[in-house]
Scaffold this active site. Structure first.
Site, mmCIF file in Angstrom:
data_model
loop_
_atom_site.group_PDB
_atom_site.id
_atom_site.type_symbol
_atom_site.label_atom_id
_atom_site.label_comp_id
_atom_site.label_asym_id
_atom_site.label_seq_id
_atom_site.Cartn_x
_atom_site.Cartn_y
_atom_site.Cartn_z
ATOM 1 N N SER A 127 0.817 -1.198 0.000
ATOM 2 C CA SER A 127 0.000 0.000 0.000
ATOM 3 C C SER A 127 0.862 1.265 0.000
ATOM 4 O O SER A 127 1.618 1.504 -0.929
ATOM 5 C CB SER A 127 -0.978 -0.030 1.178
ATOM 6 O OG SER A 127 -1.928 1.001 1.069
ATOM 7 N N ASP B 16 -2.021 6.422 -3.903
ATOM 8 C CA ASP B 16 -0.872 5.664 -3.399
ATOM 9 C C ASP B 16 -0.491 4.551 -4.383
ATOM 10 O O ASP B 16 -1.160 4.384 -5.411
ATOM 11 C CB ASP B 16 -1.170 5.137 -1.991
ATOM 12 C CG ASP B 16 -2.255 4.070 -1.966
ATOM 13 O OD1 ASP B 16 -2.987 3.928 -2.963
ATOM 14 O OD2 ASP B 16 -2.380 3.382 -0.939
ATOM 15 N N ASP C 122 -0.824 1.305 -4.775
ATOM 16 C CA ASP C 122 -1.792 0.321 -5.267
ATOM 17 C C ASP C 122 -3.155 0.938 -5.555
ATOM 18 O O ASP C 122 -4.108 0.230 -5.861
ATOM 19 C CB ASP C 122 -1.918 -0.859 -4.304
ATOM 20 C CG ASP C 122 -2.538 -0.477 -2.968
ATOM 21 O OD1 ASP C 122 -2.248 0.632 -2.484
ATOM 22 O OD2 ASP C 122 -3.279 -1.292 -2.399
ATOM 23 N N ASP D 253 -5.536 2.398 -3.851
ATOM 24 C CA ASP D 253 -6.748 2.245 -3.054
ATOM 25 C C ASP D 253 -7.000 3.475 -2.184
ATOM 26 O O ASP D 253 -8.108 3.658 -1.682
ATOM 27 C CB ASP D 253 -6.733 0.961 -2.218
ATOM 28 C CG ASP D 253 -5.610 0.911 -1.183
ATOM 29 O OD1 ASP D 253 -4.721 1.776 -1.210
ATOM 30 O OD2 ASP D 253 -5.624 -0.017 -0.353
#
Length: 578
Positions: free
Chosen positions: A146, A305, A307, A309
């Site tokens: 993340s 960010d 990834d 999400d």
């Protein structure tokens, strides 16, 4: 087995990867770092695992990834033939070793005869969630850490509903992972052979296109975008992650015309060379976006960010400077826009429910209540929001409207069952466009909400406490607050104590306890007189102890002062314990 014996076992292993062998030799010059790499096994929790990349059982590497995948494979084996045939979807982000770790997971699952769908190149976490549902897979894996620093990577597990696993399924997978005795000798099949016999399928554009079609359902009022788009400008940065293609494509398909991407941060790069942390919660991550926003006279800045999400947002304040909004503020703006626009169109569902976490601002609940929308609070972690969505479907009670958490995670449409920054970029851009048609910015709109619902302020303090010593300090802090519960903070009496480990809520004035209908979690929350609250929670993904604060004041200045006093009172006690 002590950690020194574990080191010797790894050194004696003939098949150890050359890179890890060299790193292990270098670690021997730093005994403390060596111990930290080997003194324990990387924790595989309910959502998976996350850690620094390197040699040893307490690090992310080929062998610990195989161990995680082997545990999941054993769980799927027990679920039966249909589960194995439905298989597992695997995605990965732009971090170091992400493609390699995804391949290792696929090869480990393939060795059990479990069907695997592997994305051809990096993809976002929300698309992984979507893909599990779209392909009717039994499970999913995403290789990501993340928003963590570049030295980290991780392994997250998803269930058949596209959400991170919870409850009995999570416990069963964790048990299977923990039952793997030696990560160094796990079998991994040949990738070419898996492709040849059809066990491994490479996926890409078909899923991308389906996700993009679903994404357009996020737009609430196309006319707003159509009217504003000619004069409305967005600056976006993917922070070297997976968001560049899907966010730009989604915004363009929705009708936005002027979308500029920060050039230095456009390409995926697991070193994240332009930022210390690839985290849109960090204001420093907006430095280049603010530069471009000022140069291009942008209306709104967006940052996702690695990834994709989480998303951060910046808008011009009363002086014309870009102000980075908090996750709580963005959530309030999105919720208010969704409710009011749906009410105008007569499309607000009956039994509409807003979902938020226990550490998220109370402002959202105030907005929802004013419009007859129910609020349900859940534990920290978007998997619990997804769990509630599934419950609504199964029971027919409640209709999901919006879900969010203070840490920059939001979900608008439930074709994804995790936080989705791509969806959020579309809706926040639409809301900003709507304000622009009134000659206002998102920041102006936020002040309008404060005037209507009250001046809410929230804060977060985090202590990074690494290694064995750090774990001990975290335990000591929580034990002290439990064993000697505070009666007041900064002059405000504590009225309610919520202990999510014991599942009890104590109402002090009435001298009674009641049960908290949420899963067990090592979290403490104190509600104070005067609409203030404090929450203590150890991070589930980083070596951190987190302290959340919320207040409400009669003015912005009064709320700021109240928040500062509350923070100082709590952190003074914490400092005395470490």
């Amino acid at each position: 087995m002590n950690w020194q014996t574990e080191v010797e076992k790894w050194k004696r292993f003939d098949g150890l990867e050359r890179e890890l062998k060299e790193e292990l030799e270098q670690l021997e010059a730093d005994p403390k770092a060596l111990e930290d790499s080997f003194y324990t096994h990387l924790t595989f929790g309910t959502g998976g695992m996350r850690g620094e990349i390197g040699p040893g059982p307490n690090r992310m590497n080929t062998y610990t990834v195989r161990k995680a995948a082997e545990g999941l494979a054993r769980y799927i084996d027990q679920a039966g033939t249909e589960a194995k045939e439905r298989g597992v979807v695997i995605a990965y982000d732009s971090r170091r070793k992400s493609p390699e770790f995804a391949s290792e997971a696929a090869r480990t699952l393939g060795a059990h005869g479990i069907r695997v769908y592997l994305f051809e190149s990096l993809r976002s976490t929300p698309e992984l969630s979507f893909a599990v549902r779209y392909l009717h897979a039994f499970s999913g894996i995403v290789i990501t850490a993340s928003h963590n620093p570049s030295e980290y990577n991780g392994f997250k597990v998803y269930g058949e509903d596209g959400a991170q696993v919870t409850g009995d399924a999570a416990d069963a997978i964790v048990a299977q992972v923990n039952s793997v005795e030696d990560e160094l000798i796990i079998e991994a099949a040949d990738e070419a052979g898996l492709k040849a016999d059809g066990t491994l399928t490479v996926i890409g554009s078909q899923v991308d296109e389906a996700y993009m079609r679903a994404l357009q359902s996020v737009v609430v009022n196309p006319d707003v975008i159509k009217k504003a788009a000619p004069d409305f400008r967005i600056v976006y940065t993917p922070l070297h992650g997976t968001g560049n293609v899907p966010v730009r494509s989604g915004l363009e398909a929705a009708g936005f015309i002027h979308i500029d991407v920060v050039a230095e941060q456009e390409k995926p790069d697991g070193r994240f060379p332009t930022v210390r942390y690839p985290n849109p919660e960090e204001h420093a991550a907006f430095e280049l976006a603010i530069r471009d926003g000022e140069r291009l006279d942008a209306d709104v800045l967006l940052a996702t960010d690695p990834d994709t999400d989480r998303v951060g947002v910046a808008a011009r304040d009363g002086s014309g400077r870009f102000e980075v909004l908090t996750g709580n503020q963005v959530g309030a703006l999105l919720l208010h826009y969704l409710i009011t626009e749906n009410k105008k169109q007569g499309t607000l569902p009956e039994q509409a429910v807003m979902l938020k976490t226990i550490v998220t601002s109370e402002m959202g609940e105030a907005i929802a209540a004013a419009h007859g929308v129910k609020t349900v609070n859940v534990l920290t972690g978007f998997k619990y929001i997804a769990e509630k969505i599934r419950s609504f479907e199964e029971t027919g009670t409640g209709r999901f409207l919006f879900g969010y958490e203070e840490s920059y995670g939001y979900l608008i449409k439930d074709f994804v069952r995790d936080k989705d920054a791509i969806q959020t970029c579309l809706l926040i851009a639409e809301a900003a466009a709507a304000f622009s048609l009134r000659g206002m910015t998102l920041f102006d709109g936020l002040q309008e909400l404060y005037g209507e619902y009250g001046f809410y302020r929230e804060g977060l303090e985090s202590l990074t406490l690494k290694g064995k010593d750090g774990s001990g300090k975290i335990a000591r802090i929580l034990a002290d607050f439990r064993e000697q519960p505070p009666s007041e903070f900064s002059g405000e009496p504590v009225t309610v104590i919520e202990d999510y480990a014991s599942g009890t809520r104590t109402i002090l004035a009435e001298g009674r306890e009641e049960a908290i209908a949420l899963p067990e979690s090592n979290v403490l929350k104190y509600r104070l007189a005067g609409d203030s609250w404090v929450c203590l929670r150890p991070s589930g993904t980083e070596p951190k102890m987190k302290f959340y604060f919320g207040v409400k004041g009669e003015s912005a200045e009064a709320a700021d002062r109240k928040l500062d006093r509350l923070k100082e009172a709590v952190m003074a006690r914490v400092r005395s314990l470490i």
